[in-house]
Write a protein that holds these residues in place. Sequence first.
Motif, short mmCIF file in Angstrom:
data_model
loop_
_atom_site.label_atom_id
_atom_site.label_comp_id
_atom_site.label_asym_id
_atom_site.label_seq_id
_atom_site.Cartn_x
_atom_site.Cartn_y
_atom_site.Cartn_z
N ALA A 1 -39.15 26.18 22.83
CA ALA A 1 -38.93 25.03 23.69
C ALA A 1 -38.56 23.81 22.85
O ALA A 1 -39.01 23.64 21.72
N HIS A 2 -37.70 22.95 23.45
CA HIS A 2 -37.32 21.70 22.80
C HIS A 2 -38.51 20.76 22.77
O HIS A 2 -39.53 20.96 23.44
N SER A 56 -38.75 18.02 24.08
CA SER A 56 -38.92 17.45 25.41
C SER A 56 -39.59 18.42 26.37
O SER A 56 -39.98 18.04 27.47
N HIS A 112 -38.02 21.17 27.56
CA HIS A 112 -36.99 21.98 28.18
C HIS A 112 -36.59 23.13 27.25
O HIS A 112 -36.78 23.05 26.02
N CYS A 113 -36.05 24.20 27.82
CA CYS A 113 -35.62 25.37 27.06
C CYS A 113 -34.11 25.52 27.20
O CYS A 113 -33.57 25.53 28.32
N TYR A 114 -33.44 25.65 26.07
CA TYR A 114 -31.98 25.80 26.05
C TYR A 114 -31.64 27.10 25.31
O TYR A 114 -32.13 27.36 24.20
N VAL A 171 -30.36 26.75 30.97
CA VAL A 171 -31.38 25.73 30.70
C VAL A 171 -32.52 25.94 31.69
O VAL A 171 -32.30 26.31 32.85
N ILE A 172 -33.74 25.75 31.19
CA ILE A 172 -34.94 25.79 32.03
C ILE A 172 -35.66 24.46 31.84
O ILE A 172 -36.03 24.10 30.72
N TRP A 173 -35.83 23.73 32.95
CA TRP A 173 -36.49 22.43 32.83
C TRP A 173 -37.97 22.59 32.54
O TRP A 173 -38.56 23.66 32.79
N LYS A 174 -38.58 21.56 32.01
CA LYS A 174 -39.96 21.60 31.53
C LYS A 174 -40.93 22.03 32.61
O LYS A 174 -41.80 22.88 32.40
N ALA A 176 -40.50 25.75 33.37
CA ALA A 176 -40.93 26.61 32.25
C ALA A 176 -42.43 26.74 32.20
O ALA A 176 -42.96 27.79 31.83
N VAL A 187 -28.84 26.65 35.76
CA VAL A 187 -30.17 26.05 35.72
C VAL A 187 -31.13 27.07 36.31
O VAL A 187 -31.12 27.34 37.51
#
Length: 536
Positions: A48-49, A51, A53-55, A68-71, A74, A105
């Motif tokens: 995970a980033h 922030s 989020h996962c890219y 992308v998976i938002w926080k 995830a 997304v």
Amino acid sequence: MARLLAPETLANVGEFTVSELSQALKRTVEDSYGHVRVRGEISGFRGAHSSGHCYFALKDESAKIEAVIWKGVAGRMRFKPQEGLEVIATGKLTTYPGSSKYQIVIEALEPAGIGALMALMEERKKKLGAEGLFDEARKQLLPWLPDVIGVVTSPTGAVIRDILHRLEDRFPRRVLVWPVKVQGEGSAEQVAAAIHGFNALPEGGPIPRPDLLIVARGGGSLEDLWSFNEEIVVRAAAESMIPLISAVGHETDVTLIDFAADKRAPTPTAAAEMAVPVRAELFVEVQSFSRRMMLCWTRGQDSRRNELRAAARALPAASELLAIPRQRLDTAAAGLPRALRANTHAHHRRFAKAAAGITLNVLRAQVSHSAQRLGITGERLKHGARATLRHRRDRFDGLAIRLQASKLANEQAQRMRIARERERMQRLAERARRALTTLLDRQQARLTQSGKLLTALSYRGVLARGFALVRDADGRAVHAAAAVSAGAQLSVEFADGRVGVTADGGHAGEPAKPTTPASKPTQKRTPKPVDQGSLF
């Protein structure tokens, strides 16, 4: 053939700004492709980033799409993305105007089939096994008869009823049930929290701390049992200080919690059988032990009774043992009155003699004299204690002054010694630097002289003056013409290179005939530098 538009036609086409065009493409993609399911392999996932989020990207053998998976999503996902895992992603297609690319997304993520789950499970098993969570040395022994049993399972399923029924049949015990979800989102966190919660109960608290834990669930598919393969559940089972039995699924089902638990049961009912013994069998065994103990006690009593009887037959009669002591007692009793009267007269004479020398005035004088001596001794003791205390105080003050002076003198001496050693070190460092510089200069001069000497003695200097060196076919130097036969292959080395020649058969002592070289060199060769080698 593509049709070219006339300039006046192009002038009538509407203009878009970059942002307007990006927004138009974004709306088109989102309207045409709402929610989609995409199957592919996760690529480029590095965690995970910062922030949250996962890219990463989803790819197959011929294409790739960014994902992308938002926080927030995830954190709620049951399956976490892992590099190289084949998954089925559900989400919405959109575009990212910042880099003119489309992406998905993701709102839900699941492994693509049983094969992916088995690969993920095997990879996780190797990782946790390498950390030592499955070592046999970590496993604890189960208590023989626990007072309280903690069960982590669903309160509405048939598993808890089977466990309670089996415990009632074998040996009723107090059971604490921690209700959890055993399938679906959040079930792994609840199971881990239940194990930690049972371990956190204090000894002697209002809620008794279990002596044994059972984590149970009925049978199901690999997806249904996946909560018990999650890393959080496996670590909770390995860290449990209470012995734990894993009873997940049927006998053929295998989960990672089975390897971390202290004992694995093929079914929840078998877990209850492992937890407690059979009370009826214990009663029978206790009765058997009781009969055997009574029989052994009876045999021991009979044996000791026989030994006592045998010893009694070997002893003499009591009258024979007591005859002589009884006669001595009679003799002593006959002489006792006379001895008592004589002893009484002797003590009376001693008392009368002592009483004659003791009067009231004598006692008063002795008491007064003793009191006077006691007072004098007390005063002397008081003065002596004061003098001793004053002497020791003066001595301690003198020692404190001497100690302070000695401390200051020692500190000054140490500072001076450190200063002298620092100066000495600086002098030695300067001498070492000068010595090293001198040594390097000498070695450099010696190296230069040796190089010049080597250059002067090298045979290549002779070649540079116009001479040549003749070698035979084996590379040995030829020192005389007699050593050369007709037709011999020779090598003539000049200062700028080597030339191969063939002998014409001239006789020794005759001047050699000049030969015309086969070809002239087109350009002058640059002499090769002489390799002097290393002197060290």
